[in-house]
Design an enzyme around this catalytic site. Sequence first.
Site, short mmCIF file in Angstrom:
data_model
loop_
_atom_site.label_atom_id
_atom_site.label_comp_id
_atom_site.label_asym_id
_atom_site.label_seq_id
_atom_site.Cartn_x
_atom_site.Cartn_y
_atom_site.Cartn_z
N HIS A 1 0.84 -1.20 0.00
CA HIS A 1 0.00 0.00 0.00
C HIS A 1 0.88 1.25 0.00
O HIS A 1 2.03 1.22 0.43
CB HIS A 1 -0.92 0.03 1.23
CG HIS A 1 -1.82 -1.15 1.32
ND1 HIS A 1 -3.00 -1.25 0.63
CD2 HIS A 1 -1.70 -2.31 2.02
CE1 HIS A 1 -3.58 -2.41 0.90
NE2 HIS A 1 -2.80 -3.07 1.74
N THR B 1 15.05 -6.07 7.59
CA THR B 1 14.72 -4.83 6.91
C THR B 1 15.89 -4.25 6.13
O THR B 1 15.71 -3.30 5.37
CB THR B 1 14.24 -3.78 7.92
OG1 THR B 1 15.30 -3.51 8.86
CG2 THR B 1 13.01 -4.26 8.68
N LYS B 2 17.09 -4.82 6.33
CA LYS B 2 18.25 -4.35 5.58
C LYS B 2 19.15 -5.54 5.24
O LYS B 2 19.00 -6.62 5.81
CB LYS B 2 19.03 -3.29 6.35
CG LYS B 2 19.53 -3.71 7.71
CD LYS B 2 20.21 -2.53 8.41
CE LYS B 2 20.72 -2.90 9.79
NZ LYS B 2 21.37 -1.74 10.47
#
Length: 225
Positions: free
Chosen positions: A130, A185-186
């Site tokens: 989204h 996330t990384k």
Amino acid sequence: MSILRYPLRAIKIARRGAWAALTTRYTRMYLRANGVSLGRACLSNGVPELEMSIHGHFTAGSALELQNGRHYNMIGRQQPCFFIIGKNATLTIGDHVGLSGTAIVCHENISIGDHTCIGMNCVIYDTDFHDLDHRKRAMVPEDYSNVRKKPVRIGRHVFIGAHSTILKGVTIGDGAIVGAGAVVTKSIPAGEIWGGNPAHFISRVIPGSAQADSPRALAIANQAE
């Protein structure tokens, strides 16, 4: 001890084996009929779910192994594997890869290298799904035109623990290990162990230890020192 345990156990094993043989045959036909380029010797215990755009691309190498549903790899939160490939997106899986109840949502590009194992109930996303702008989310129909997408790259001989989440833009280097329940996330360098939420560096894969479960992991760890 009840003598019924032995025949009941034998029946259960035979039933599970027969179902695996049937679902493997069906899965091979089902994937290929939907345009998947599938290598030799695919094994599918249970049936995965596939939702692929006519303009999507899905290639899997030889000896792909899938565990699907409540009767296989019973470690909790049982589900089939899900492969969701959007328009003009490409999912590439190498040789000798094992997926267990894994959900892969590919809206741009996701690649998984050879001899990689991904634990039960892991999810891999290359999209935010989204828009970050609440006004676009509130539109009817919702505006997806600027949703962020970045490729995910998972290297060779990687081990990803159960219930982990791999998010967009992440690269996981060869021989790396991701601890169970991690939220990645990384990017993770080759030959390192990461875990936690958000995932962080824990240690290097140590040659000669139980962590180093492949020759590739040993080689990477030696190079890193």
